[in-house]
Design an enzyme around this catalytic site. Sequence first.
Site: not given
Length: 279
Positions: A51, A149
């Site tokens: 990232k 999540g």
Amino acid sequence: MGIVNGTTNYMLSKMSNEHLDYDEVLKEAQAKGYAESDPTADVGGLDAARKVVILASIAFNTRISLKDVLVEGIENIEACDIKYAQSLGYAVKLLGIAKNDPENGITVCVKPTMLPLTHPLAGVNGVYNAVFVNGDAIGEAMFLGMGAGRLPTASSVVGDIIEIARDIQSGSTGRISCTCFKEKKLCPPEKMSAPAYIRLQVLDQPGALAAIAAAFGAQNVSLRNVIQQNAAKGQKAEIVVITHSVSESNLQMALQILRVLPVVEKVSCVIRVEDSSLA
């Protein structure tokens, strides 16, 4: 710089707030679906590295590759390191950091980092991610959101699918083309510098601290704080040091010397510190 992996931030937050061990919080993260059954990419820092490669390439308008990133994970961090950090006024976070120094070049790394408790990123807990930027015009700004999540992940994936579908429908390859149009040099290790936290297991005998201090001094590593935990009879003592700003190459040389010192049983943990007061 930023917290770009929700799994590790959740784990470090639990270790900090509930004084739990690494293995315990990893199992809990896996049970909640925040960590994969093989958590290596998360806890080893590789997910964050991928990232920060994208973020650095966009921010500095140059091509950064994964091989250019120095990567460290959180596997060696123990509950005692979190406790030491708190006593010294720091929070421990796994940060992706990219710096553009016009003189020395670009530094890109992922590493466990101690941040002053007053820093905005220090208060980002749980599965939240945050990116902290320092811009020429806007100064300091931070962007915050859920980073792990099922629903946050699904939302991002579906958003990408919709954007791709729109591009196909309109015959476009994206509304924003690649911005990596500059060639900028990378910062060599001897120019990369930051303070460091180092925890050592040592033999409890006269002269141990002096030998350790001499090893640091031989590599021009200046010490800011030294904490020694007295050992019970027959056990190893524990020494924690915080250095002033030190180059990556000098730090690694000092660590090599420490690992072969007769009085040093183990170099247990090394954490970089982002604190301008220690420069």
